[in-house]
Motif scaffolding. Structure first.
Motif, short mmCIF file in Angstrom:
data_model
loop_
_atom_site.label_atom_id
_atom_site.label_comp_id
_atom_site.label_asym_id
_atom_site.label_seq_id
_atom_site.Cartn_x
_atom_site.Cartn_y
_atom_site.Cartn_z
N GLN A 80 0.05 9.03 -9.23
CA GLN A 80 0.57 8.60 -8.02
C GLN A 80 -0.70 8.07 -6.99
O GLN A 80 -0.53 7.06 -6.43
N GLU A 81 -1.76 8.92 -7.35
CA GLU A 81 -3.06 8.35 -6.58
C GLU A 81 -3.31 7.00 -6.85
O GLU A 81 -3.85 6.20 -5.82
N MET A 82 -3.31 6.69 -8.18
CA MET A 82 -3.86 5.34 -8.47
C MET A 82 -2.88 4.35 -8.10
O MET A 82 -3.37 2.99 -7.52
N ASN A 83 -1.62 4.43 -8.07
CA ASN A 83 -0.58 3.51 -7.50
C ASN A 83 -0.67 3.48 -6.00
O ASN A 83 -0.59 2.51 -5.56
N LYS A 84 -1.07 4.61 -5.34
CA LYS A 84 -1.33 4.47 -4.01
C LYS A 84 -2.33 3.61 -3.56
O LYS A 84 -2.19 2.83 -2.54
N GLU A 85 -3.78 3.57 -4.37
CA GLU A 85 -4.64 2.94 -3.84
C GLU A 85 -4.58 1.53 -4.42
O GLU A 85 -4.69 0.50 -3.52
N GLU A 86 -3.62 1.31 -5.43
CA GLU A 86 -3.27 -0.03 -5.67
C GLU A 86 -2.29 -0.73 -4.58
O GLU A 86 -2.53 -2.07 -4.06
N SER A 87 -1.55 -0.23 -4.09
CA SER A 87 -0.55 -0.51 -2.90
C SER A 87 -1.32 -0.90 -1.78
O SER A 87 -1.17 -1.90 -1.08
N LEU A 88 -2.44 -0.07 -1.37
CA LEU A 88 -3.21 -0.18 -0.20
C LEU A 88 -4.17 -1.52 -0.29
O LEU A 88 -4.19 -2.44 0.56
N GLU A 89 -4.53 -1.57 -1.62
CA GLU A 89 -5.30 -2.89 -1.84
C GLU A 89 -4.52 -4.15 -1.83
O GLU A 89 -4.75 -5.08 -1.38
N ARG A 90 -3.35 -4.15 -2.49
CA ARG A 90 -2.42 -5.31 -2.31
C ARG A 90 -2.00 -5.70 -0.89
O ARG A 90 -1.89 -6.60 -0.45
N LEU A 91 -1.81 -4.62 0.10
CA LEU A 91 -1.62 -4.56 1.42
C LEU A 91 -2.72 -5.48 2.13
O LEU A 91 -2.55 -6.39 2.68
N LYS A 92 -3.88 -4.99 1.73
CA LYS A 92 -5.21 -5.57 2.38
C LYS A 92 -5.22 -7.10 1.95
O LYS A 92 -5.34 -7.99 2.79
N ALA A 93 -5.11 -7.28 0.90
CA ALA A 93 -5.18 -8.75 0.07
C ALA A 93 -3.89 -9.62 0.69
O ALA A 93 -4.44 -10.71 1.19
N LEU A 94 -2.60 -9.14 1.11
CA LEU A 94 -1.84 -9.98 1.62
C LEU A 94 -1.97 -10.20 3.13
O LEU A 94 -2.00 -11.46 3.53
N ILE A 95 -2.73 -9.44 3.71
CA ILE A 95 -2.99 -9.52 5.33
C ILE A 95 -4.27 -10.36 5.66
O ILE A 95 -4.13 -11.46 6.19
#
Length: 137
Positions: A80-95
């Motif tokens: 779950q932690e790795m998926n949480k980090e990945e989702s944050l990175e994808r949000l950052k990249a999108l913005i």
């Protein structure tokens, strides 16, 4: 907290995480453990600068709903932690991709040299075709 630049940050309370069961192969782990993460971020109610909000809302992205909420699903990792980090990175990249300003294209003219080379190659091609004609004696 998600840091986008030196002076722009998204506080943790604006990010909504929910754990769900992942899809696909994985056997018992996938069937029993909720490792996938849904990240929701409301653009309109966020503390982002107005410029960021306008650019994000103007995007034609399937991850952005009509109400202006970004929904990102991360499920590629087993934890779950790795998926949480990945989702944050994808949000950052999108913005960060949304706020990039494209450089305006200026029309350019072909140089005299390139024009001359083009005409010369056409003349040469024509001469080659001329030599292919039937010869009259």
């Amino acid at each position: 907290m998600l840091t986008l630049s030196n002076n722009v940050e998204i506080p943790a309370w604006q990010l909504e995480f929910s754990a769900i069961r992942a899809q696909g192969a994985g056997g018992q782990n996938v069937n029993k453990v909720s490792t996938a993460i849904h990240l929701k971020f409301d653009i309109k109610r966020s503390s982002l600068p107005q410029f960021y909000k306008e650019r994000l809302l103007a995007l034609k992205d399937s991850r952005i709903t009509k109400e202006g909420v970004i929904v990102i699903k991360a499920q590629s990792h087993r934890s779950q932690e790795m998926n949480k980090e990945e989702s944050l990175e994808r949000l950052k990249a999108l913005i960060l991709n949304a706020i990039k300003v494209q450089k305006a294209r200026r029309d350019t003219k072909p140089t005299r040299s390139s024009q001359r080379k083009r005409v010369d190659s056409k003349v040469k091609k024509g001469q080659t075709k001329q030599l292919r004609k039937r010869v009259d004696y």
